[in-house]
Design an enzyme around this catalytic site. Structure first.
Site, PDB file in Angstrom:
ATOM      1  N   ASP A  17      43.749   7.223  47.191  1.00  0.00           N
ATOM      2  CA  ASP A  17      42.336   6.931  46.882  1.00  0.00           C
ATOM      3  C   ASP A  17      41.904   5.470  47.064  1.00  0.00           C
ATOM      4  O   ASP A  17      41.198   4.928  46.196  1.00  0.00           O
ATOM      5  CB  ASP A  17      42.015   7.372  45.441  1.00  0.00           C
ATOM      6  CG  ASP A  17      42.169   8.872  45.235  1.00  0.00           C
ATOM      7  OD1 ASP A  17      42.508   9.578  46.180  1.00  0.00           O
ATOM      8  OD2 ASP A  17      41.956   9.324  44.089  1.00  0.00           O
ATOM      9  N   LYS A 115      40.674  15.875  47.790  1.00  0.00           N
ATOM     10  CA  LYS A 115      40.866  16.553  46.497  1.00  0.00           C
ATOM     11  C   LYS A 115      39.649  16.346  45.621  1.00  0.00           C
ATOM     12  O   LYS A 115      38.889  15.395  45.825  1.00  0.00           O
ATOM     13  CB  LYS A 115      42.126  16.024  45.810  1.00  0.00           C
ATOM     14  CG  LYS A 115      42.036  14.532  45.527  1.00  0.00           C
ATOM     15  CD  LYS A 115      43.325  14.008  44.964  1.00  0.00           C
ATOM     16  CE  LYS A 115      43.213  12.528  44.674  1.00  0.00           C
ATOM     17  NZ  LYS A 115      42.160  12.176  43.709  1.00  0.00           N
ATOM     18  N   CYS A 160      44.887   8.765  39.141  1.00  0.00           N
ATOM     19  CA  CYS A 160      45.354   9.535  40.303  1.00  0.00           C
ATOM     20  C   CYS A 160      46.777   9.184  40.723  1.00  0.00           C
ATOM     21  O   CYS A 160      47.532  10.070  41.128  1.00  0.00           O
ATOM     22  CB  CYS A 160      44.360   9.405  41.438  1.00  0.00           C
ATOM     23  SG  CYS A 160      42.809  10.247  41.021  1.00  0.00           S
TER      24      CYS A 160
END
Ligand code: VGL
Ligand code: ZN
Length: 213
Positions: A17, A115, A160
Site C-alpha cells: 500500500d 484489496k 496492512c
C-alpha cells in the site's frame, strides 16, 4: 541478526500500500509515510520477485466514517465480522489518492494485488479480508509459484503490513518484516501491539541493511 541472502527461487518482496493517500498530503497520511520509498525502491531492485498491494475501495466503503451517520474517523463500529476502525475516505478506486506514490519505482513487479474492493468488508491483510475467511488468492499464487519466504514492507506497519505478516505466518510462509521499510499510524499503541503479535507469531524483524544485496 547475521546477513540474509536472497534466494532467487523462493523469496518475494511484498510491498504494501505505498499509495498517495497513505503518504504526507494524502487522505489517511501515515507520519513519514514517504520515508519507505527509498527502501522499497532499493530492495525491490534486488529482489527476483516483487508483489505490490493496492488498497482499492469503492465509494461509500463500509470502513469510511462518512458511510455511517454521525461517526468520525478513528472511531470503532461493530461490523458483521467484528470490530472495524473507521477511516477518512481513502484509496477510492480510480482516484489519484489510490495511485501508487509517483516516486515508487518498481515496474518489474509481477503482481498488483488489489484489496478492500468489497463494499461491506475491509481488507487490511494481503491474504484475507477483515472477516478473516475471505481469501484474496495471494497464498495460492505464492505457493503455486514456489515462493516460500515473504519479505514485507510498506504502509501502514500497524495495519496492512502487520495483518499481512501475521496471515503470511498463518498460511505457513516464512515472514520477514523489513523494519526500516515501514511506518505506522499508531492509534492507541497499535504499533507496539502489532510488533508484539508479530513476534509471537514468529515474524522475523530485519533491516534492509541485513539483507545481502
Ligand atoms: C490501511 C487503514 C485503512 C493500511 C488501509 O494500508 O494500513 N489502513 N486502509
Ligand atoms: Zn483502506
Amino acid at each position: 541478526m547475521s546477513k540474509l541472502t536472497i534466494d532467487p527461487d523462493r523469496d518475494v518482496l511484498l510491498v504494501i500500500d505505498i499509495q498517495n493517500d497513505f503518504c504526507p498530503g494524502g487522505a489517511l497520511a501515515v507520519p513519514e509515510g514517504d520515508a519507505v520509498l527509498p527502501v522499497a525502491n532499493r530492495l525491490g531492485a534486488r529482489f527476483p520477485h516483487v508483489v505490490l498491494t493496492q488498497d482499492w475501495h469503492p465509494r461509500g466503503h463500509h470502513s469510511f466514517a462518512s458511510a455511517h451517520e454521525g461517526r468520525q474517523p478513528f472511531e470503532t463500529i461493530e461490523a458483521h465480522y467484528g470490530a472495524q476502525t473507521l477511516w477518512a475516505d481513502h484509496c477510492v478506486q480510480g482516484t489519484t489518492g489510490a495511485e501508487f506514490h509517483p516516486d515508487l519505482h518498481l515496474p518489474q513487479a509481477e503482481l498488483v494485488l488489489r484489496k478492500g474492493f468489497r463494499r461491506e468488508i475491509d481488507s487490511y491483510s494481503a491474504f484475507f479480508e477483515n472477516d478473516r475467511t475471505t481469501a484474496t488468492g495471494l497464498a495460492g499464487y505464492l505457493r503455486e509459484r514456489g515462493l516460500r519466504r515473504v519479505f514485507a514492507l510498506g504502509l501502514a506497519l500497524d495495519y496492512c503490513v502487520a495483518y499481512s505478516a501475521l496471515d503470511g505466518r498463518r498460511e505457513g510462509f516464512e515472514v520477514f518484516l523489513v523494519e526500516d521499510g515501514c511506518r505506522g499510524i499508531d492509534l492507541d499503541g497499535s504499533v507496539a501491539e502489532a510488533l508484539k503479535w508479530m513476534a509471537e507469531a514468529g515474524v522475523k524483524l530485519v533491516t534492509s541493511e541485513e539483507i545481502n544485496q
